[in-house]
Design a protein around this motif. Structure first.
Motif, short mmCIF file in Angstrom:
data_model
loop_
_atom_site.label_atom_id
_atom_site.label_comp_id
_atom_site.label_asym_id
_atom_site.label_seq_id
_atom_site.Cartn_x
_atom_site.Cartn_y
_atom_site.Cartn_z
N UNK A 77 1.24 -11.73 72.66
CA UNK A 77 1.83 -13.00 73.06
C UNK A 77 0.99 -14.21 72.73
N UNK A 78 -0.34 -14.11 72.87
CA UNK A 78 -1.20 -15.27 72.59
C UNK A 78 -1.50 -15.38 71.10
N UNK A 79 -1.15 -14.35 70.32
CA UNK A 79 -1.39 -14.40 68.87
C UNK A 79 -2.84 -14.16 68.50
N UNK A 80 -3.49 -13.21 69.18
CA UNK A 80 -4.91 -12.95 68.92
C UNK A 80 -5.12 -12.38 67.52
N UNK A 81 -6.16 -12.84 66.85
CA UNK A 81 -6.51 -12.32 65.53
C UNK A 81 -7.76 -11.44 65.57
N UNK A 82 -8.52 -11.51 66.68
CA UNK A 82 -9.64 -10.61 66.88
C UNK A 82 -9.73 -10.29 68.37
N UNK A 83 -10.24 -9.10 68.67
CA UNK A 83 -10.29 -8.62 70.05
C UNK A 83 -11.69 -8.11 70.33
N UNK A 84 -12.31 -8.66 71.39
CA UNK A 84 -13.68 -8.31 71.73
C UNK A 84 -13.70 -7.66 73.11
N UNK A 85 -14.11 -6.41 73.16
CA UNK A 85 -14.15 -5.64 74.40
C UNK A 85 -15.58 -5.63 74.93
N UNK A 86 -15.76 -6.17 76.13
CA UNK A 86 -17.07 -6.18 76.79
C UNK A 86 -16.93 -5.36 78.06
N UNK A 87 -17.74 -4.34 78.23
CA UNK A 87 -17.49 -3.40 79.31
C UNK A 87 -18.73 -3.12 80.14
N UNK A 88 -18.49 -2.59 81.32
CA UNK A 88 -19.51 -2.18 82.27
C UNK A 88 -19.62 -0.66 82.18
N UNK A 90 -18.25 6.04 79.26
CA UNK A 90 -19.34 5.77 78.33
C UNK A 90 -18.81 5.04 77.09
N UNK A 91 -19.69 4.88 76.11
CA UNK A 91 -19.34 4.08 74.94
C UNK A 91 -18.17 4.70 74.16
N UNK A 92 -18.17 6.01 74.00
CA UNK A 92 -17.09 6.62 73.20
C UNK A 92 -15.73 6.46 73.90
N UNK A 93 -15.72 6.37 75.23
CA UNK A 93 -14.46 6.13 75.94
C UNK A 93 -13.90 4.76 75.61
N UNK A 94 -14.78 3.79 75.45
CA UNK A 94 -14.34 2.42 75.12
C UNK A 94 -13.77 2.35 73.71
N UNK A 95 -14.36 3.11 72.79
CA UNK A 95 -13.82 3.15 71.43
C UNK A 95 -12.42 3.78 71.43
N UNK A 96 -12.23 4.82 72.25
CA UNK A 96 -10.90 5.43 72.37
C UNK A 96 -9.91 4.42 72.95
N UNK A 97 -10.37 3.65 73.94
CA UNK A 97 -9.52 2.64 74.56
C UNK A 97 -9.06 1.62 73.51
N UNK A 98 -9.97 1.20 72.64
CA UNK A 98 -9.63 0.24 71.59
C UNK A 98 -8.60 0.81 70.63
N UNK A 99 -8.77 2.06 70.24
CA UNK A 99 -7.84 2.66 69.28
C UNK A 99 -6.43 2.77 69.87
N UNK A 133 -14.38 -5.76 68.27
CA UNK A 133 -15.78 -5.48 68.55
C UNK A 133 -15.90 -4.90 69.95
N UNK A 134 -16.99 -4.22 70.19
CA UNK A 134 -17.24 -3.62 71.50
C UNK A 134 -18.73 -3.79 71.82
N UNK A 135 -19.01 -4.08 73.10
CA UNK A 135 -20.40 -4.26 73.52
C UNK A 135 -20.55 -3.87 74.98
N UNK A 136 -21.57 -3.08 75.26
CA UNK A 136 -21.92 -2.73 76.64
C UNK A 136 -22.82 -3.83 77.19
N UNK A 137 -22.23 -4.69 78.03
CA UNK A 137 -22.97 -5.85 78.55
C UNK A 137 -23.60 -5.60 79.92
N UNK A 138 -23.06 -4.63 80.67
CA UNK A 138 -23.56 -4.39 82.03
C UNK A 138 -23.70 -2.89 82.25
N UNK A 139 -24.70 -2.54 83.05
CA UNK A 139 -24.94 -1.13 83.32
C UNK A 139 -25.86 -1.00 84.53
#
Length: 537
Positions: free
Chosen positions: A349-360, A366-375, A394-400
């Motif tokens: 709806x917002x017309x995003x051209x890039x998507x950045x996932x920042x996760x806890x 874990x990291x591989x779960x976030x990659x699955x979420x993106x796919x 993009x994906x980045x683990x910002x908090x832990x």
């Protein structure tokens, strides 16, 4: 004989920079860093001594030595490690007296004349109509106080003779309650380029504080606000029309918009006068697509998609410029995400051209779960809406919890060492001063604060990659297979890693600047939870 002062100002600055090189540091805009950290070794002390020899050198070097001042804390480690907040009234009185004495000197070489970035408690500004004169070059201001601090100031009888806006101010960060009750801040809120605003409906009254800030922004002759970072204590607050009106007032030139919730949002209950808001998910979607025409960067919390439902209109948003969508994913209770359909609809709806996932990161995800979420997200966007404008993710683990505990343990072990010398203590203080929310330490886990970028290409049916993606999606989410069979002509997304990503690119710099501001506002501008009466015995 030619002396140093006979040289031009540019030459003197070049000589000083060669003798006292600056340390390399990636600092986002409007983030506090001790002035001394910017220089290597003992260069800062030497430059202060040099600038104290005459007024000419103080004027040349003052802006480099005294640009950042905090009257609230010593360094950012106090916020990151959640150090106790100072509640000393004597300290605030002493600060006010020092500022008053500096103004009385009427000298152009005292340190306050060179301050550009200032952090201050409300006591420094509330009863101080001469505040602007004390800091003539000020362009960034953070006022860190909560409702309890404001009550103490209101007990003192004081009347402003004149309300003077801070005309040079480009950036302001504070609580909505503080801005409303300090006239010079309210008069200046329409002048800034960036506004970081904390809204706690448990402290505010309908048609009062937020309405006044909205009016102050609307009444300004020229729209200057290009970045609005809105932090709410409850996602339910976005259902209030007043908050939507605030964003609309700031929207004409808005390029960056952040809507985030505080970490302990469940502790803050809005006043009953607010009632149940009427704003819907499509109202928010319409605001972003129809009103914020110049928007380039949008950051939202995951709570938005569990609280609001988003239904795409018949006519989709077609943007002339790229829109970067940042999705902040806080600790979930399971891999299943209830608002996934809403997130997919919102992304399209917002017309995003890039998507950045920042996760806890947690033990569960874990990291591989976030990659699955993106796919899965990319597949649903392509299959359900035939949307293929997402070209980069993009994906980045910002908090832990794990990494935070390791950092805290590291410094606690150093402090607990009984063989501390004065030199060692100074070294620990310097290490603490160099810690920032975006800092990555050698002891961190591999993915922590490491951004990974991927390009997205869409594979049509019949290609070898199509079968590979199909098998992966079957493993992740069997329910997608029915959608794939129904949309036999829709391509599937293939993500490919991008190499050579800068250590602190512009997008990351913007995000960590906002995240730092949120941490600070949470720490200094929210009331602490009341202690149980069980501890009073």
């Amino acid at each position: 004989m030619t002396s140093l002062l006979d040289l031009s100002e540019d030459v003197i600055i070049e000589i000083v920079q060669w003798l006292c090189p600056k340390a390399k540091e990636y600092t986002p805009d409007y983030c506090f860093s001790q002035n001394s950290i910017a220089f290597e070794n003992k260069a800062f002390g030497d430059l202060v001594l040099l600038s104290s020899t005459c007024q000419v050198l103080r004027r040349i070097l003052g802006g480099k030595l005294f640009s950042n001042v905090s009257l609230v804390r010593f360094n950012e480690a106090q916020v990151i490690l959640r150090a106790p907040k100072s509640e000393s009234v004597d300290k605030e009185v002493a600060i006010c007296r020092i500022l008053h004495d500096l103004l009385a000197l009427k000298r152009g070489f005292t340190f306050n004349n060179f301050v550009q970035y200032l952090e201050a408690p409300v006591s420094v500004i509330y009863n101080n109509p001469l505040f602007q004169g004390q800091f003539p070059r000020l362009n960034a201001l953070k006022v860190y106080s909560n409702g309890d601090d404001l009550k103490k100031q209101k007990q003192q009888q004081f009347t402003y003779e004149a309300i003077t806006p801070l005309v040079n101010l480009e950036y302001m960060s504070s609580n909505a309650l503080i801005i409303f009750n300090v006239p010079c801040l309210l008069a200046s809120v329409g002048l800034v380029n960036r506004l970081d605003l904390l809204i706690d409906l448990s402290e505010l009254t309908p048609n009062t504080e937020i309405a006044a800030i909205t009016q102050a922004i609307e009444e300004h002759e020229k729209d200057r606000l290009v970045e609005l970072n809105l932090f709410v204590t409850s996602i339910e607050a976005l259902k209030q029309q007043e908050i939507l009106s605030l964003i609309i007032a700031a929207s004409p030139l808005l390029e960056k918009l952040t809507i985030r919730t505080v970490r302990k949002s469940h502790l803050f209950v809005p006043k009953s006068e607010w009632g149940v808001g009427s704003v819907t998910g499509n109202d928010i979607l319409g605001l972003i697509t129809q009103t914020c025409k110049k928007l380039k960067l949008l950051a939202v919390s995951d709570e938005l998609f569990t609280c609001f439902q988003f239904v795409l209109p018949g006519v989709r948003c077609r943007r002339t410029a790229p829109l970067h969508l940042t999705y902040v994913r806080r600790p979930p209770t399971s891999f299943a995400f209830q608002g996934q359909d809403n997130l997919v609809a919102f992304t399209v709806g917002v017309g995003a051209t890039s998507f950045h996932l920042l996760y806890f990161e947690t033990e569960l995800l874990r990291h591989h779960n976030q990659m699955d979420f993106l796919l899965v997200l990319l597949s649903m966007v392509s299959l359900e809406y035939c949307y293929q404008d997402l070209k980069k993710v993009s994906v980045e683990n910002c908090w832990s919890y794990e990494n935070d505990s390791m950092m805290r343990a590291k410094f606690e072990n150093q402090v607990d060492n009984s063989n501390l010398t004065d030199e060692r203590i100074k070294g620990i203080h310097r290490q603490l001063a160099m810690i920032h929310p975006w800092t990555r330490l050698a002891l961190n886990t591999p993915y922590h604060k490491q951004k990974e970028e991927y390009s997205v290409v869409y594979c049509a049916k019949g290609l070898d990659q199509y079968t590979e993606i199909l098998n992966q999606l079957w493993r992740l989410m069997p329910g997608l297979m029915a959608m794939i069979l129904a949309s036999s002509n829709s391509p599937l997304p293939l993500v490919r890693p991008l190499l050579g990503t800068p250590e602190m690119d512009k997008w990351r710099r913007d995000f960590w600047g906002v995240e730092t501001s949120l941490l600070e506002l949470e720490h200094y501008c929210l009331r602490d939870r009341q202690r149980s009466s069980l501890w009073d015995s």
